[in-house]
Scaffold this motif. Structure first.
Motif, PDB file in Angstrom:
ATOM      1  N   GLN A  22     -33.900 -83.195  39.281  1.00 41.03           N
ATOM      2  CA  GLN A  22     -32.579 -82.724  38.864  1.00 41.03           C
ATOM      3  C   GLN A  22     -31.500 -83.800  38.937  1.00 41.03           C
ATOM      4  OE1 GLN A  22     -31.931 -79.182  41.216  1.00 41.03           O
ATOM      5  NE2 GLN A  22     -33.195 -77.962  39.848  1.00 41.03           N
ATOM      6  N   ARG A  23     -31.918 -85.059  38.858  1.00 36.31           N
ATOM      7  CA  ARG A  23     -30.982 -86.188  38.858  1.00 36.31           C
ATOM      8  C   ARG A  23     -31.168 -86.975  37.571  1.00 36.31           C
ATOM      9  NH1 ARG A  23     -32.013 -91.290  41.838  1.00 36.31           N
ATOM     10  NH2 ARG A  23     -30.253 -92.563  41.259  1.00 36.31           N
ATOM     11  N   LEU A  24     -30.088 -87.165  36.818  1.00 36.89           N
ATOM     12  CA  LEU A  24     -30.146 -87.917  35.567  1.00 36.89           C
ATOM     13  C   LEU A  24     -30.450 -89.377  35.862  1.00 36.89           C
ATOM     14  CD1 LEU A  24     -29.703 -87.870  32.480  1.00 36.89           C
ATOM     15  CD2 LEU A  24     -27.328 -88.473  32.938  1.00 36.89           C
ATOM     16  N   VAL A  25     -31.568 -89.871  35.307  1.00 33.45           N
ATOM     17  CA  VAL A  25     -31.956 -91.265  35.540  1.00 33.45           C
ATOM     18  C   VAL A  25     -31.853 -92.120  34.284  1.00 33.45           C
ATOM     19  CG1 VAL A  25     -33.427 -90.750  37.524  1.00 33.45           C
ATOM     20  CG2 VAL A  25     -34.418 -90.767  35.232  1.00 33.45           C
ATOM     21  N   ALA A  26     -31.818 -91.488  33.102  1.00 30.23           N
ATOM     22  CA  ALA A  26     -31.706 -92.256  31.863  1.00 30.23           C
ATOM     23  C   ALA A  26     -31.285 -91.355  30.715  1.00 30.23           C
ATOM     24  CB  ALA A  26     -33.041 -92.907  31.515  1.00 30.23           C
ATOM     25  N   GLN A  27     -30.642 -91.968  29.732  1.00 30.03           N
ATOM     26  CA  GLN A  27     -30.338 -91.294  28.474  1.00 30.03           C
ATOM     27  C   GLN A  27     -30.747 -92.223  27.350  1.00 30.03           C
ATOM     28  OE1 GLN A  27     -26.232 -90.047  28.197  1.00 30.03           O
ATOM     29  NE2 GLN A  27     -26.859 -87.932  28.251  1.00 30.03           N
TER      30      GLN A  27
END
Length: 51
Positions: A22-27
């Protein structure tokens, strides 16, 4: 996956969000949004002029 269009300048953006625990690591953004197809029921998006 996400996609959207700016209502003012009609610029489209699409991409994929990568989350781990639940942690944004990339887009990752799509480079060619002119061939994007959205299939959302009940929503009509404005046409994008390709000129």
């Amino acid at each position: 996956m996400f996609s959207g269009i700016d209502r003012v300048n009609q610029q489209a953006q699409s991409g994929v969000s990568v989350e781990i625990n639940q942690r944004l690591v990339a887009q990752v953004m799509c480079l060619n949004t002119s061939d994007r197809i959205d299939r959302i029921e009940g929503v009509r998006l404005a046409s994008v002029d390709k000129n």
